[in-house]
Design an enzyme around this catalytic site. Structure first.
Site, short mmCIF file in Angstrom:
data_model
loop_
_atom_site.label_atom_id
_atom_site.label_comp_id
_atom_site.label_asym_id
_atom_site.label_seq_id
_atom_site.Cartn_x
_atom_site.Cartn_y
_atom_site.Cartn_z
CG ASP A 48 137.48 70.69 98.22
OD1 ASP A 48 137.56 70.17 97.07
OD2 ASP A 48 137.10 71.85 98.41
CG ASP A 49 137.34 66.55 94.29
OD1 ASP A 49 138.51 66.40 94.71
OD2 ASP A 49 137.09 66.82 93.10
CG HIS A 93 137.54 64.63 89.15
ND1 HIS A 93 138.51 65.25 89.90
CD2 HIS A 93 137.39 65.37 88.03
CE1 HIS A 93 138.93 66.34 89.26
NE2 HIS A 93 138.28 66.43 88.12
CG ASP A 97 147.59 70.02 90.03
OD1 ASP A 97 147.69 71.10 89.40
OD2 ASP A 97 146.67 69.20 89.83
#
Length: 210
Positions: free
Chosen positions: A39-40, A150, A126
């Site tokens: 969601d980022d 990120h 993951d």
């Protein structure tokens, strides 16, 4: 939107629970590709669709990007304690699985088995995905450089290649933001730069600056 009925926490079990529901939802659909993004992430969906067009969903494909420099090594305490090594695609950049590969995963991933597999190796969603695909099924990860998490410096993604990238992320460490370097909206209004990035890629939207 689908209610997974999983915990909203960021614990290993909650993450595996959500991924398990995602996987089962895909298996029940008639879709060709299963793609997961955190969601980022900002995802350039038209670019993703064009990218997947170069691969056959009837072949085994595990597409994504790693977040570590070497394969992960864990001690597998199944019947005999042994060390195993495998790569995994980080959810922070996103990954895609072909239907052919997902169907082969069913004996160890469908119907809630994904959760129990994650609990057995005590690793998050993951990583569990990579364990199933690379270690159990012996299918290699295909690294996609156009996926970004990120965990890499976003500012180094050059403007002239932005349109060719698929996923972007961001993070904030104290007062410093790790974001794509792009002009557009005021930083206070758009600190993660996703709105500015969207307007750079798709300027026709009415809310974009003129």
């Amino acid at each position: 939107m689908i209610n997974t009925n999983c915990s909203s926490s960021h614990s290993r079990k909650a993450l595996c629970c959500k991924m398990s529901v995602e996987f089962d939802t895909f298996i029940e659909s008639n879709k060709k590709w299963f793609c997961h993004f955190d969601d980022d992430n900002y995802v350039n969906v038209p670019r993703l669709v064009r990218f997947l067009g170069d691969y056959s969903p009837m072949e085994d494909w595990y597409l994504g990007k790693t977040s570590i420099q070497a394969p992960l090594e864990i001690t597998n305490k199944d019947k005999v304690s042994q060390k195993v090594k495998f790569w995994f695609a980080t959810g922070g950049a996103g990954f895609c699985l072909s239907r052919a590969l997902a169907l082969k995963m069913m004996p160890v991933a469908s119907g809630g088995k994904f959760i129990s597999t994650g609990e057995k190796i005590r690793l998050p969603d993951d990583v569990t995905m990579g364990y199933i695909i690379e270690h159990l099924l012996r299918k290699p990860l295909t690294v996609v450089e156009q996926f970004h998490s990120h965990l890499e410096p976003m500012k180094f993604i050059r403007r002239e290649i932005l349109e060719d990238q698929i996923s972007f992320s961001y993070s904030k460490n104290k007062d410093e933001w790790n974001v794509v370097k792009i002009e557009g909206f005021d930083v206070k209004y758009d600190p993660n730069r996703f709105l500015s990035l969207h307007c750079y890629l798709f300027p026709r939207f009415t809310f974009c600056p003129r």
